[in-house]
Design an enzyme around this catalytic site. Structure first.
Site, short mmCIF file in Angstrom:
data_model
loop_
_atom_site.label_atom_id
_atom_site.label_comp_id
_atom_site.label_asym_id
_atom_site.label_seq_id
_atom_site.Cartn_x
_atom_site.Cartn_y
_atom_site.Cartn_z
N ALA A 19 87.11 78.92 -25.39
CA ALA A 19 87.00 79.14 -23.95
C ALA A 19 87.11 77.85 -23.15
CB ALA A 19 85.69 79.85 -23.62
N GLY A 20 87.18 76.69 -23.82
CA GLY A 20 87.34 75.42 -23.12
C GLY A 20 86.17 75.09 -22.21
N LEU A 21 84.95 75.27 -22.70
CA LEU A 21 83.76 75.13 -21.86
C LEU A 21 83.21 73.72 -21.76
CD1 LEU A 21 81.86 78.29 -23.17
CD2 LEU A 21 83.31 78.13 -21.14
N ALA A 27 89.71 68.11 -27.21
CA ALA A 27 90.19 69.20 -28.07
C ALA A 27 89.82 70.56 -27.49
CB ALA A 27 89.64 69.04 -29.47
N HIS A 137 76.55 76.39 -21.36
CA HIS A 137 76.64 77.22 -22.56
C HIS A 137 75.83 76.66 -23.71
CE1 HIS A 137 79.71 74.20 -23.44
NE2 HIS A 137 79.78 74.63 -24.69
N ARG A 138 75.56 75.35 -23.69
CA ARG A 138 74.76 74.75 -24.74
C ARG A 138 73.28 74.70 -24.36
NH1 ARG A 138 76.95 71.32 -29.27
NH2 ARG A 138 75.51 72.88 -30.10
N GLU A 174 71.22 65.11 -26.33
CA GLU A 174 72.25 65.79 -27.13
C GLU A 174 71.97 65.70 -28.62
OE1 GLU A 174 75.45 67.20 -25.81
OE2 GLU A 174 74.23 67.29 -24.00
N ARG A 206 76.45 62.25 -21.49
CA ARG A 206 75.54 63.37 -21.77
C ARG A 206 74.16 62.90 -22.25
NH1 ARG A 206 79.44 67.75 -24.90
NH2 ARG A 206 81.20 67.65 -23.44
N HIS A 242 80.30 62.28 -27.51
CA HIS A 242 79.10 61.90 -28.27
C HIS A 242 79.42 60.64 -29.06
CE1 HIS A 242 77.95 66.40 -28.21
NE2 HIS A 242 77.18 65.76 -27.35
N CYS A 364 79.83 66.86 -36.87
CA CYS A 364 79.28 67.74 -35.83
C CYS A 364 78.58 68.95 -36.44
CB CYS A 364 80.38 68.23 -34.90
SG CYS A 364 80.98 67.01 -33.72
#
Length: 440
Positions: A19-21, A27, A137-138, A174, A206, A242, A364
């Site tokens: 969804a490219g959020l 990426a 979303h996170r 994060e 972040r 990150h 990740c």
């Protein structure tokens, strides 16, 4: 006391989609709107876990979270039956619905920060679930992440759990993606390297300094064994959202890009003062560009200490994504690094393309937890893998996951029903009871 490192990988959920959020994640933005393959994604993740186990390493996992997250949609004003909520959200707020469908808990390097017992003032293992305040979303993951960590590591004799930091973006945290532990051996008192950011010209940072400082305080870390270093805005604007995109720490090795830190000389001086045993293995910018790093995820590899039982005590392996092998400059640098006299002497390339297309490499996908034998025995063993358990998870994926999700599928309540059925079956398989929000 004998300590071992356990890698807890995120089990990729049944709603994995593109969804490219994630703003700043190149990426993720590049592949937004493409069709995903959740089944292949989960099997690739499990294959990576199996590869680590075959090297003699200890492997655990964290379950996916329930998605779509109807609790969030209800809190934002959508009412009715579960099916009606999906239909209303798809019509009125499709982007919000996509946020509530994200399977981003798969990237457990962002689940939280962990301090092992040799390093903490009370001699217990400390966990802080990350608030992930930078992306909506996170951010909705944090409560369930805390619940999962407490479920697996529940014995208060050994484990301490801190709530996610308050304060939103002011204390944006994060997790372990911006944290590393340096030590001679797992049972030694380690040096904790926290990397924070300042906003670049293109992308925001972040991880906040105050968040890293708060986690260090809560974990009762010794200031003499703690380092706070600023990430370079050059790396941030290149797409290193990150720090683990441009560097990885493991034991007595720091493997990173020359442009990782805002003040390279000051950061290296602090590391050499507090952790003089560390060997810094650096990729020069002249040989490997930041663009190469971001595309290949060279430094988002797992740097793993091989067990002495393999006859390779103290030696390390790099577990890299296939994209690193396919980049000729990166491949040449990896080959040259392994040929030199340093602890890194083995390379394994694994296909994790489904994760990579959303900006998540091998590092990740895992949260490192150092445990003594007693602490490991006190953890919920259902989440520590062996061959039979990983086979059972593979069978579960094959039974419940789709092999294609396109953006328009998120508006179909059938995807929700399939996802919830899969998660219900997983909680039965793991004996978790009515654990997730949709079950309550």
């Amino acid at each position: 006391m004998n300590y071992s490192e356990y890698n807890f990988d995120g089990l990729i959920g049944p709603t994995h989609n593109y969804a490219g959020l994630s703003f700043g994640n190149i990426a993720s933005a590049t592949n937004a709107g493409a069709a995903s393959n959740p089944k292949e994604a989960a099997l690739q993740g499990l294959a990576k876990m199996r590869a680590a186990m075959e090297m003699g390493l200890k492997q655990g996992f964290l379950p996916p979270q329930d998605r779509p997250h109807l609790k969030t949609l209800r809190a934002l004003g959508f009412s009715g039956t579960d099916k009606q909520i999906i239909e209303k959200a798809a019509k009125a707020e499709p982007q919000l619905l996509a946020n509530c469908y994200a399977a981003s808990t798969m990237w457990t390097a962002n689940a939280g920060t962990v301090a092992p017992s040799p390093d903490t003032g009370d001699g217990k293992v400390h966990f802080t679930a990350a608030n992930l305040a930078a992306n909506f979303h996170r951010s909705i993951e944090a409560d369930t992440t805390s619940r999962v960590l407490k479920h697996i590591f529940k014995d208060e004799k050994y484990f301490v759990h801190h709530p996610p930091l308050p304060g939103g973006m002011h204390f944006g945290d994060e997790g372990a993606a911006n944290h590393g532990r340096l030590c001679k051996n797992h049972d030694d008192k380690g040096v904790h390297l926290f990397v924070y950011g300042q906003d670049g010209e293109k992308f925001p940072a972040r991880q906040k300094l105050r968040a890293s400082e708060a986690v260090a305080r809560n974990h009762l870390l010794d200031p003499a064994h703690t380092i706070f270093a600023q990430q370079s805005t050059t790396a941030l604007d290149a797409g290193a959202f990150h720090n683990d995109v441009v560097g990885v720490a493991n034991g007595a090795v720091l493997f990173l890009h020359e442009q990782s830190f805002a003040d390279r000389n000051a950061a290296y001086a602090a590391i050499r003062e507090k952790a003089p045993f560390v060997e810094i293995i650096e990729a020069p910018a002249a040989a490997i560009s930041l663009e190469d790093c971001i595309k290949s995820y060279l430094f988002n590899s797992q740097l793993l200490t091989l067990p002495a039982s393999n006859g390779a005590g103290g030696e390390m392996a790099l577990l890299l994504p296939q994209e690193s092998k396919e980049n000729p400059r990166v491949k040449a640098f990896v080959d040259e690094t392994v040929s030199r006299n340093n602890p890194i002497n083995r390379v394994i390339y694994k296909n994790v393309r489904e994760s990579m297309r959303n900006g998540g490499g091998p590092a990740c996908l895992r949260l490192r937890v150092v445990l003594s034998e007693e602490e490991a025995a006190a953890a919920d063993r259902r989440f520590i893998l062996d061959d039979a358990k990983i086979t059972a998870l593979e069978n579960w994926v094959n039974a419940h996951y789709r092999d294609r999700i396109a953006p328009e599928d998120l508006s179909d309540p059938a995807l929700m029903e399939e996802s919830f059925a899969a998660m219900e079956a997983l909680t039965v398989l793991l004996g978790m009871g009515k654990f997730f929000d949709f079950q309550r």
